[in-house]
Design an enzyme around this catalytic site. Sequence first.
Site, PDB file in Angstrom:
ATOM      1  N   HIS A 107       0.883  -1.019  -0.052  1.00  0.00           N
ATOM      2  CA  HIS A 107      -0.001   0.029   0.043  1.00  0.00           C
ATOM      3  C   HIS A 107       0.878   1.350  -0.135  1.00  0.00           C
ATOM      4  O   HIS A 107       1.911   1.296   0.636  1.00  0.00           O
ATOM      5  CB  HIS A 107      -0.876  -0.004   1.120  1.00  0.00           C
ATOM      6  CG  HIS A 107      -1.828   0.995   1.101  1.00  0.00           C
ATOM      7  ND1 HIS A 107      -1.826   2.410   1.337  1.00  0.00           N
ATOM      8  CD2 HIS A 107      -3.410   0.809   0.832  1.00  0.00           C
ATOM      9  CE1 HIS A 107      -2.839   2.954   1.085  1.00  0.00           C
ATOM     10  NE2 HIS A 107      -3.874   2.151   0.940  1.00  0.00           N
ATOM     11  N   ASP A 127      -7.736  -5.183  -0.275  1.00  0.00           N
ATOM     12  CA  ASP A 127      -8.277  -5.905  -1.378  1.00  0.00           C
ATOM     13  C   ASP A 127      -8.147  -7.229  -1.677  1.00  0.00           C
ATOM     14  O   ASP A 127      -8.978  -8.081  -2.147  1.00  0.00           O
ATOM     15  CB  ASP A 127      -7.573  -5.209  -2.714  1.00  0.00           C
ATOM     16  CG  ASP A 127      -8.154  -3.643  -2.758  1.00  0.00           C
ATOM     17  OD1 ASP A 127      -7.210  -3.075  -2.571  1.00  0.00           O
ATOM     18  OD2 ASP A 127      -9.505  -3.573  -3.258  1.00  0.00           O
TER      19      ASP A 127
HETATM   20  C1  SDX Z   1      -5.770   0.413  -3.115  1.00  0.00           C
HETATM   21  O1  SDX Z   1      -3.951   4.771  -1.834  1.00  0.00           O
HETATM   22  C2  SDX Z   1      -5.334   4.318  -1.385  1.00  0.00           C
HETATM   23  O2  SDX Z   1      -5.678   4.543  -0.430  1.00  0.00           O
HETATM   24  C3  SDX Z   1      -5.883   3.043  -2.349  1.00  0.00           C
HETATM   25  C4  SDX Z   1      -6.852   2.133  -1.357  1.00  0.00           C
HETATM   26  C5  SDX Z   1      -8.035   2.999  -1.427  1.00  0.00           C
HETATM   27  O3  SDX Z   1      -8.757   2.657  -0.343  1.00  0.00           O
HETATM   28  O4  SDX Z   1      -8.196   3.886  -1.986  1.00  0.00           O
HETATM   29  O5  SDX Z   1      -6.408   1.676  -0.299  1.00  0.00           O
HETATM   30  C6  SDX Z   1      -7.366   0.893  -2.415  1.00  0.00           C
HETATM   31  O6  SDX Z   1      -5.533   0.867  -3.923  1.00  0.00           O
HETATM   32  C7  SDX Z   1      -5.179  -0.510  -2.226  1.00  0.00           C
HETATM   33  C8  SDX Z   1      -4.064  -1.037  -2.949  1.00  0.00           C
HETATM   34  C9  SDX Z   1      -4.383  -2.179  -3.965  1.00  0.00           C
HETATM   35  N1  SDX Z   1      -3.229  -2.517  -4.967  1.00  0.00           N
HETATM   36  C10 SDX Z   1      -2.723  -3.750  -5.063  1.00  0.00           C
HETATM   37  O7  SDX Z   1      -2.916  -4.511  -4.211  1.00  0.00           O
HETATM   38  C11 SDX Z   1      -1.743  -3.999  -6.277  1.00  0.00           C
HETATM   39  C12 SDX Z   1      -0.586  -4.404  -5.714  1.00  0.00           C
HETATM   40  N2  SDX Z   1       0.124  -3.375  -4.912  1.00  0.00           N
HETATM   41  C13 SDX Z   1       1.286  -2.763  -5.452  1.00  0.00           C
HETATM   42  O8  SDX Z   1       0.765  -2.377  -6.864  1.00  0.00           O
HETATM   43  C14 SDX Z   1       1.899  -1.633  -4.631  1.00  0.00           C
HETATM   44  O9  SDX Z   1       2.060  -1.874  -3.623  1.00  0.00           O
HETATM   45  C15 SDX Z   1       0.784  -0.267  -4.458  1.00  0.00           C
HETATM   46  C16 SDX Z   1       0.545   0.361  -6.027  1.00  0.00           C
HETATM   47  C17 SDX Z   1      -0.430  -0.570  -3.885  1.00  0.00           C
HETATM   48  C18 SDX Z   1       1.792   0.671  -3.903  1.00  0.00           C
HETATM   49  O10 SDX Z   1       2.821   1.068  -4.809  1.00  0.00           O
HETATM   50  P1  SDX Z   1       3.974   1.928  -4.313  1.00  0.00           P
HETATM   51  O11 SDX Z   1       3.497   2.795  -2.929  1.00  0.00           O
HETATM   52  O12 SDX Z   1       4.198   2.842  -5.410  1.00  0.00           O
HETATM   53  O13 SDX Z   1       5.123   1.040  -3.576  1.00  0.00           O
HETATM   54  P2  SDX Z   1       6.595   0.786  -4.215  1.00  0.00           P
HETATM   55  O14 SDX Z   1       6.174   0.650  -5.788  1.00  0.00           O
HETATM   56  O15 SDX Z   1       6.992   2.163  -3.823  1.00  0.00           O
HETATM   57  O16 SDX Z   1       7.018  -0.613  -3.463  1.00  0.00           O
HETATM   58  C19 SDX Z   1       8.126  -0.427  -2.628  1.00  0.00           C
HETATM   59  C20 SDX Z   1       8.803  -1.701  -2.881  1.00  0.00           C
HETATM   60  C21 SDX Z   1       9.258  -1.781  -4.464  1.00  0.00           C
HETATM   61  O17 SDX Z   1      10.341  -2.549  -4.111  1.00  0.00           O
HETATM   62  P3  SDX Z   1      11.995  -1.972  -4.100  1.00  0.00           P
HETATM   63  O18 SDX Z   1      11.937  -1.144  -5.439  1.00  0.00           O
HETATM   64  O19 SDX Z   1      12.046  -1.241  -2.737  1.00  0.00           O
HETATM   65  O20 SDX Z   1      12.816  -3.115  -4.242  1.00  0.00           O
HETATM   66  O21 SDX Z   1       7.735  -2.733  -2.844  1.00  0.00           O
HETATM   67  C22 SDX Z   1       7.555  -3.461  -3.826  1.00  0.00           C
HETATM   68  C23 SDX Z   1       8.256  -2.685  -4.939  1.00  0.00           C
HETATM   69  O22 SDX Z   1       8.615  -3.497  -6.284  1.00  0.00           O
HETATM   70  N3  SDX Z   1       6.201  -3.900  -4.181  1.00  0.00           N
HETATM   71  C24 SDX Z   1       5.931  -5.024  -4.464  1.00  0.00           C
HETATM   72  C25 SDX Z   1       4.342  -4.979  -4.334  1.00  0.00           C
HETATM   73  N4  SDX Z   1       4.121  -3.607  -3.894  1.00  0.00           N
HETATM   74  C26 SDX Z   1       5.102  -3.119  -3.499  1.00  0.00           C
HETATM   75  N5  SDX Z   1       6.512  -6.074  -4.794  1.00  0.00           N
HETATM   76  C27 SDX Z   1       5.617  -7.214  -4.963  1.00  0.00           C
HETATM   77  N6  SDX Z   1       4.327  -7.205  -4.965  1.00  0.00           N
HETATM   78  C28 SDX Z   1       3.867  -6.137  -4.609  1.00  0.00           C
HETATM   79  N7  SDX Z   1       2.318  -6.092  -4.287  1.00  0.00           N
END
Ligand code: SDX
Length: 432
Positions: free
Chosen positions: A309, A367
């Site tokens: 998140h 989710d």
């Molecule tokens: C919602 O904003 C809100 O409030 C949204 C929400 C709402 O109520 O409106 O809460 C609803 O959208 C919940 C989120 C649902 N999305 C997912 O479940 C999709 C999977 N999640 C990822 O796409 C991701 O975690 C996000 C989009 C939710 C957050 O992305 P960020 O903040 O840009 O996180 P990031 O890319 O900076 O991640 C940091 C690290 C990275 O690795 P490094 O570069 O540090 O090595 O974590 C990794 C990312 O690659 N990472 C993941 C991951 N999420 C982040 N790796 C594997 N699987 C994941 N799901």
Amino acid sequence: MATKPTKATITFDNSDKTVELPVLSGSLGNDVIDIRTLGKHGYYTYDPGFLSTASCNSEITYINGEKGHLFHRGYPIEGLAENCDFLEVAHLLIKGELPNAQQQADYTQKIRRHTMLHDQMDNVFRGFRRDAHPMAVMVSVVGAMAAFYPEHNDVNDPKLRDVAAIRLLAKVPTIAAWSYKFTIGQPFIYPQNKLNYAENFLHMMFATPCEEYTVNPVLSKAFERILILHADHEQNASTSTVRLVGSSGANPFACIAAGIASLWGPAHGGANEATLKMLDEIGDVSRIDEYIKRAKDKTDSFRLMGFGHRVYRNMDPRAAIMRETCHEVLNELGLHGDPMFKLAMKLEKIALEDEYFVDRKLYPNVDFYSGIVMRAMGIPNSMFTAIFAMARTAGWISQWSEMISDSSNKIGRPRQLYKGEDRREIVPIDKR
Ligand code: SDX
């Protein structure tokens, strides 16, 4: 108490220039540096994705990602999920206070009287192919409401804003349910005013004209909780979209349709549908390790859907409540032994122990569990985000209303870091 900074000073290397900017404090959470005058000094800030940018001031929802706190008008989400129904929470978000018994009765009655759609709206549904995604239908039909209620183009009339809020809260469930019925070729089921909000939606989703349909009370209570947990969430992507569209003075139906469009993305509201698609693709516990490996591989675009998140660096408080509801529903339906649900629980366990996820504080989010609950309830994957949109309509309306009634509100118009060509002259085509 230690006095907090009231000013921030920016200094630059290779220059004796300094810029002083006010520091503003809210009632909770981070203070902000007010950069509104920075442009005059020849600089912009750069923050793609708005990781460190406050786009507005708001009194509606507060999130503390480190502590896993989520408050709506000061009430923790845990208390609201336990003690209220969705329309009470909608009233709280939109009007600022929980209703008393009489206010709740009046609000509920008003909404019940607006659940039907204009009879000609059928034609909007019928313009789609039967295999249209319900979100495509919802975006269009909600946007089309502007054609049926043109009086709401006047966004500055508070009474009209109240009526638009009632029309949206009342009609979006009907639109969502009919978006589903249309794609399966079943007749539209009209709202029943004797049913409560969650029961009415489930009845419109699953009833047919051929026989009585009684909603299972355990499932309608679980569904009510899904709506409450998804009602609002500060300035997430879709809410920021609603605010940006609304800042131009667009009518409320166009704003909510834009919010639905933004929520559709798999990184946002589409994550619940993407989670179930991912579980179906993994198929068996023996393949979990392969997918965990892919999730860690930077060269692989695969993400573990339902995990991580932008704000929460602790367990999403909604996920904890949704997890409890998930087990209640699986117990009620005798599904704990179902292979898909066993796979989901195994994936949750592994991810909670795996250092890649632990180090990055990637917990299961709301989710992950809401998709599992809705699958257990027999709701098709394609409707998960439509249901999220139905719930978030309450939050979008509250945020839109707050923005519109803020006299300091300006049209949203970010700047950029330009990295393109400098001025150059056109060469005639025969010389290019
Ligand atoms: C919602 O904003 C809100 O409030 C949204 C929400 C709402 O109520 O409106 O809460 C609803 O959208 C919940 C989120 C649902 N999305 C997912 O479940 C999709 C999977 N999640 C990822 O796409 C991701 O975690 C996000 C989009 C939710 C957050 O992305 P960020 O903040 O840009 O996180 P990031 O890319 O900076 O991640 C940091 C690290 C990275 O690795 P490094 O570069 O540090 O090595 O974590 C990794 C990312 O690659 N990472 C993941 C991951 N999420 C982040 N790796 C594997 N699987 C994941 N799901």
